[in-house]
Design a protein around this motif. Structure first.
Motif, PDB file in Angstrom:
ATOM      1  N   SER A   1     134.881  34.415  76.812  1.00  0.00           N
ATOM      2  CA  SER A   1     136.057  35.022  77.442  1.00  0.00           C
ATOM      3  C   SER A   1     135.628  36.039  78.489  1.00  0.00           C
ATOM      4  CB  SER A   1     136.932  35.712  76.388  1.00  0.00           C
ATOM      5  OG  SER A   1     136.212  36.772  75.762  1.00  0.00           O
ATOM      6  N   MET A   2     136.591  36.500  79.278  1.00  0.00           N
ATOM      7  CA  MET A   2     136.396  37.594  80.219  1.00  0.00           C
ATOM      8  C   MET A   2     137.035  38.839  79.615  1.00  0.00           C
ATOM      9  SD  MET A   2     134.747  36.176  82.705  1.00  0.00           S
ATOM     10  CE  MET A   2     134.736  37.596  83.809  1.00  0.00           C
ATOM     11  N   ARG A   3     136.351  39.990  79.756  1.00  0.00           N
ATOM     12  CA  ARG A   3     136.921  41.229  79.242  1.00  0.00           C
ATOM     13  C   ARG A   3     136.384  42.412  80.046  1.00  0.00           C
ATOM     14  NH1 ARG A   3     134.098  42.632  73.418  1.00  0.00           N
ATOM     15  NH2 ARG A   3     132.141  43.458  74.221  1.00  0.00           N
TER      16      ARG A   3
ATOM     17  N   HIS B   1     125.769  26.817  76.107  1.00  0.00           N
ATOM     18  CA  HIS B   1     124.607  27.184  75.290  1.00  0.00           C
ATOM     19  C   HIS B   1     123.379  27.386  76.176  1.00  0.00           C
ATOM     20  CE1 HIS B   1     125.603  27.166  71.016  1.00  0.00           C
ATOM     21  NE2 HIS B   1     126.473  26.201  71.256  1.00  0.00           N
ATOM     22  N   GLY B   2     123.180  26.461  77.111  1.00  0.00           N
ATOM     23  CA  GLY B   2     122.041  26.582  78.013  1.00  0.00           C
ATOM     24  C   GLY B   2     122.133  27.822  78.891  1.00  0.00           C
ATOM     25  N   TYR B   3     123.356  28.201  79.251  1.00  0.00           N
ATOM     26  CA  TYR B   3     123.576  29.365  80.126  1.00  0.00           C
ATOM     27  C   TYR B   3     123.073  30.649  79.466  1.00  0.00           C
ATOM     28  CZ  TYR B   3     126.223  32.752  82.955  1.00  0.00           C
ATOM     29  OH  TYR B   3     126.597  33.797  83.757  1.00  0.00           O
ATOM     30  N   ILE B   4     123.428  30.883  78.194  1.00  0.00           N
ATOM     31  CA  ILE B   4     122.976  32.132  77.562  1.00  0.00           C
ATOM     32  C   ILE B   4     121.535  32.033  77.068  1.00  0.00           C
ATOM     33  CG2 ILE B   4     125.269  32.964  76.961  1.00  0.00           C
ATOM     34  CD1 ILE B   4     124.854  31.984  74.140  1.00  0.00           C
ATOM     35  N   GLU B   5     121.085  30.813  76.713  1.00  0.00           N
ATOM     36  CA  GLU B   5     119.681  30.672  76.320  1.00  0.00           C
ATOM     37  C   GLU B   5     118.762  30.963  77.504  1.00  0.00           C
ATOM     38  OE1 GLU B   5     119.401  26.770  74.682  1.00  0.00           O
ATOM     39  OE2 GLU B   5     120.504  27.300  72.851  1.00  0.00           O
TER      40      GLU B   5
ATOM     41  N   GLY C   1     118.133  38.789  87.084  1.00  0.00           N
ATOM     42  CA  GLY C   1     118.557  38.792  88.475  1.00  0.00           C
ATOM     43  C   GLY C   1     119.399  40.042  88.721  1.00  0.00           C
ATOM     44  N   ASP C   2     120.610  39.846  89.247  1.00  0.00           N
ATOM     45  CA  ASP C   2     121.502  40.981  89.471  1.00  0.00           C
ATOM     46  C   ASP C   2     122.440  41.194  88.288  1.00  0.00           C
ATOM     47  OD1 ASP C   2     123.096  38.754  89.795  1.00  0.00           O
ATOM     48  OD2 ASP C   2     124.211  39.565  91.508  1.00  0.00           O
ATOM     49  N   GLU C   3     122.253  40.456  87.217  1.00  0.00           N
ATOM     50  CA  GLU C   3     123.109  40.566  86.035  1.00  0.00           C
ATOM     51  C   GLU C   3     122.515  41.545  85.023  1.00  0.00           C
ATOM     52  OE1 GLU C   3     124.507  35.859  86.134  1.00  0.00           O
ATOM     53  OE2 GLU C   3     123.294  36.645  84.483  1.00  0.00           O
ATOM     54  N   GLU C   4     123.397  42.110  84.210  1.00  0.00           N
ATOM     55  CA  GLU C   4     122.960  42.928  83.074  1.00  0.00           C
ATOM     56  C   GLU C   4     123.465  42.265  81.801  1.00  0.00           C
ATOM     57  OE1 GLU C   4     122.711  47.509  82.666  1.00  0.00           O
ATOM     58  OE2 GLU C   4     124.638  46.945  81.785  1.00  0.00           O
ATOM     59  N   ILE C   5     122.553  42.037  80.862  1.00  0.00           N
ATOM     60  CA  ILE C   5     122.900  41.399  79.592  1.00  0.00           C
ATOM     61  C   ILE C   5     122.870  42.458  78.505  1.00  0.00           C
ATOM     62  CG2 ILE C   5     122.438  39.440  78.074  1.00  0.00           C
ATOM     63  CD1 ILE C   5     122.680  38.692  81.069  1.00  0.00           C
ATOM     64  N   SER C   6     123.991  42.654  77.790  1.00  0.00           N
ATOM     65  CA  SER C   6     124.065  43.625  76.698  1.00  0.00           C
ATOM     66  C   SER C   6     124.424  42.890  75.408  1.00  0.00           C
ATOM     67  CB  SER C   6     125.120  44.700  76.986  1.00  0.00           C
ATOM     68  OG  SER C   6     124.780  45.430  78.146  1.00  0.00           O
TER      69      SER C   6
ATOM     70  N   ASN D   1     121.617  36.744  56.277  1.00  0.00           N
ATOM     71  CA  ASN D   1     121.018  35.813  57.227  1.00  0.00           C
ATOM     72  C   ASN D   1     122.033  35.280  58.231  1.00  0.00           C
ATOM     73  OD1 ASN D   1     118.403  35.959  56.228  1.00  0.00           O
ATOM     74  ND2 ASN D   1     118.792  34.413  54.674  1.00  0.00           N
ATOM     75  N   GLN D   2     123.202  35.929  58.305  1.00  0.00           N
ATOM     76  CA  GLN D   2     124.218  35.550  59.277  1.00  0.00           C
ATOM     77  C   GLN D   2     124.622  36.794  60.060  1.00  0.00           C
ATOM     78  OE1 GLN D   2     127.446  33.835  57.072  1.00  0.00           O
ATOM     79  NE2 GLN D   2     126.311  32.008  56.495  1.00  0.00           N
ATOM     80  N   LEU D   3     124.342  36.778  61.332  1.00  0.00           N
ATOM     81  CA  LEU D   3     124.673  37.901  62.196  1.00  0.00           C
ATOM     82  C   LEU D   3     125.715  37.462  63.222  1.00  0.00           C
ATOM     83  CD1 LEU D   3     121.083  39.302  62.876  1.00  0.00           C
ATOM     84  CD2 LEU D   3     122.604  39.744  60.933  1.00  0.00           C
ATOM     85  N   PHE D   4     126.487  38.426  63.688  1.00  0.00           N
ATOM     86  CA  PHE D   4     127.541  38.162  64.651  1.00  0.00           C
ATOM     87  C   PHE D   4     127.232  38.947  65.918  1.00  0.00           C
ATOM     88  CE2 PHE D   4     131.978  38.458  66.239  1.00  0.00           C
ATOM     89  CZ  PHE D   4     132.297  37.109  66.192  1.00  0.00           C
ATOM     90  N   LEU D   5     127.079  38.243  67.039  1.00  0.00           N
ATOM     91  CA  LEU D   5     126.696  38.876  68.294  1.00  0.00           C
ATOM     92  C   LEU D   5     127.848  38.931  69.286  1.00  0.00           C
ATOM     93  CD1 LEU D   5     123.232  37.242  69.146  1.00  0.00           C
ATOM     94  CD2 LEU D   5     123.720  39.188  67.649  1.00  0.00           C
ATOM     95  N   HIS D   6     127.943  40.068  69.996  1.00  0.00           N
ATOM     96  CA  HIS D   6     128.765  40.184  71.196  1.00  0.00           C
ATOM     97  C   HIS D   6     127.781  40.231  72.358  1.00  0.00           C
ATOM     98  CE1 HIS D   6     132.871  41.392  69.610  1.00  0.00           C
ATOM     99  NE2 HIS D   6     132.126  41.363  68.524  1.00  0.00           N
ATOM    100  N   VAL D   7     127.825  39.246  73.215  1.00  0.00           N
ATOM    101  CA  VAL D   7     126.927  39.186  74.368  1.00  0.00           C
ATOM    102  C   VAL D   7     127.755  39.388  75.625  1.00  0.00           C
ATOM    103  CG1 VAL D   7     125.225  37.826  75.616  1.00  0.00           C
ATOM    104  CG2 VAL D   7     125.454  37.562  73.128  1.00  0.00           C
ATOM    105  N   ASP D   8     127.531  40.496  76.327  1.00  0.00           N
ATOM    106  CA  ASP D   8     128.235  40.805  77.573  1.00  0.00           C
ATOM    107  C   ASP D   8     127.311  40.546  78.753  1.00  0.00           C
ATOM    108  OD1 ASP D   8     130.561  41.515  76.331  1.00  0.00           O
ATOM    109  OD2 ASP D   8     130.215  43.673  76.446  1.00  0.00           O
ATOM    110  N   ILE D   9     127.790  39.749  79.708  1.00  0.00           N
ATOM    111  CA  ILE D   9     127.040  39.479  80.936  1.00  0.00           C
ATOM    112  C   ILE D   9     127.856  40.042  82.090  1.00  0.00           C
ATOM    113  CG2 ILE D   9     126.036  37.705  82.413  1.00  0.00           C
ATOM    114  CD1 ILE D   9     125.885  35.900  79.923  1.00  0.00           C
ATOM    115  N   SER D  10     127.330  41.072  82.743  1.00  0.00           N
ATOM    116  CA  SER D  10     128.072  41.747  83.805  1.00  0.00           C
ATOM    117  C   SER D  10     127.335  41.654  85.130  1.00  0.00           C
ATOM    118  CB  SER D  10     128.313  43.210  83.435  1.00  0.00           C
ATOM    119  OG  SER D  10     127.085  43.895  83.246  1.00  0.00           O
ATOM    120  N   LYS D  11     128.105  41.802  86.218  1.00  0.00           N
ATOM    121  CA  LYS D  11     127.549  41.776  87.565  1.00  0.00           C
ATOM    122  C   LYS D  11     128.007  43.019  88.315  1.00  0.00           C
ATOM    123  CE  LYS D  11     127.232  36.737  87.938  1.00  0.00           C
ATOM    124  NZ  LYS D  11     127.507  35.549  88.774  1.00  0.00           N
ATOM    125  N   PRO D  12     127.191  43.508  89.252  1.00  0.00           N
ATOM    126  CA  PRO D  12     127.557  44.732  89.989  1.00  0.00           C
ATOM    127  C   PRO D  12     128.840  44.522  90.802  1.00  0.00           C
ATOM    128  CG  PRO D  12     125.665  43.647  91.002  1.00  0.00           C
ATOM    129  CD  PRO D  12     125.892  42.970  89.689  1.00  0.00           C
ATOM    130  N   GLY D  13     129.656  45.583  90.837  1.00  0.00           N
ATOM    131  CA  GLY D  13     130.866  45.535  91.626  1.00  0.00           C
ATOM    132  C   GLY D  13     132.053  44.917  90.921  1.00  0.00           C
TER     133      GLY D  13
END
Length: 222
Positions: free
Chosen positions: A143-145, A177-181, A82-87, A109-121
Motif C-alpha cells: 500500500s501507499m501511506r 517479491h523480487g522488488y523488495i528482495e 539508489g535515491d530510495e530509503e528503506i526502513s 519463529n514468525q515475525l511481522f515486518l513493516h517495510v517502508d520504501i521512500s523517495k526524496p520529495g
C-alpha cells in the motif's frame, strides 16, 4: 532460558492460584502485602538480570541499526538503495494476530515486518507488510501511506489500501517479491531481527519490574 521467558508470558513459566484477601484490610496487612510483592518483584528482576543473552548477530552489511530503536516502536533497520530509503520495523507475528499463542514453537519463529520504501520529495512511501520466517518471507499487503519519522510508531492508514495481495495474479506477486528482495528484504534478515527482539523483550521486562516496584514502594509525604 530466553525462549522460556519470552514465550510463556510468565517469568517462572508456571501459573499459581490467586490468594484472595478480605476487604477492609488494616494498614499492617496492606504493608505486608506490599512487602511480599516488592520482594517477589526484586527476585524476578534479579533472575531476569542474570539471563545469558543470545549470541550477538549483525544485520546484513547494507543495513544500519537505527539509533534508539530498542526504546521505541519505530524502525529498527535502515538502508539506502539508489535515491530510495528503506526502513524496516518488526514485531512478533504472535503478538500482532488476535489469539496468537506465544507458547507455540512457531511463536518465536514468525515475525511481522513493516517495510517502508521512500523517495526524496514525496510525502508518501510504498509500504509492504510481510511475514518473516527462518527460511522464507511472504507478503501480506502492499500500500501507499504517509512517511514516518525516525522515532514514530506504526499507525494504521486511513486511505484505501489496494487489493488483497492474495487476489493479485501470480506474475505480479512474483515481481513484487523480487522488488523488495532486490532491496535486501528477505529471510536473511531473520537471525538479526529475532535476536534484536529478544534483547528488546529483555530490556522491557527489566524496566517493567523496576517501574512497578518503584510505584509500589513510593510513599506519600507525611
Amino acid at each position: 532460558m530466553w525462549k522460556r521467558v519470552f514465550t510463556s508470558g510468565s517469568v517462572s513459566g508456571a501459573l499459581h492460584p490467586r490468594r484472595t484477601l478480605a476487604t477492609g484490610r488494616s494498614s499492617s496487612v496492606s504493608s505486608a502485602v506490599d512487602s511480599i510483592l516488592l520482594r517477589s518483584l526484586k527476585e524476578h528482576y534479579l533472575e531476569v538480570s542474570k539471563m545469558t543473552p543470545p549470541p550477538k548477530v549483525n544485520p546484513p552489511s547494507e543495513f544500519k541499526i537505527v539509533k534508539g530503536a530498542l526504546d521505541n516502536n519505530g524502525p529498527v533497520l535502515r538502508r539506502s538503495y539508489g535515491d530510495e530509503e528503506i526502513s524496516i520495523s518488526v514485531m512478533r507475528l504472535a503478538n500482532f494476530l488476535p489469539g496468537g499463542d506465544g507458547d507455540d514453537e512457531d511463536g518465536i519463529n514468525q515475525l511481522f515486518l513493516h517495510v517502508d520504501i521512500s523517495k526524496p520529495g514525496r510525502e508518501d512511501c510504498l509500504n509492504f507488510l510481510c511475514g518473516l520466517y527462518p527460511d522464507a518471507m511472504g507478503i501480506h499487503s502492499v500500500s501507499m501511506r504517509p512517511k514516518l519519522g525516525s522515532s514514530q510508531s506504526l499507525r494504521i492508514p486511513s486511505k484505501y489500501q489496494g487489493p488483497a495481495f492474495q487476489d493479485l495474479e501470480e506474475k505480479m506477486k512474483d515481481v513484487l517479491h523480487g522488488y523488495i528482495e532486490e532491496r535486501g528484504v528477505s529471510e536473511s534478515l531473520f537471525p538479526f531481527l529475532q535476536a534484536w527482539l529478544y534483547v528488546k523483550d529483555h530490556r522491557n521486562l527489566m524496566r517493567w519490574f523496576k517501574t512497578v516496584g518503584t510505584f509500589i514502594n513510593e510513599r506519600k509525604p507525611v
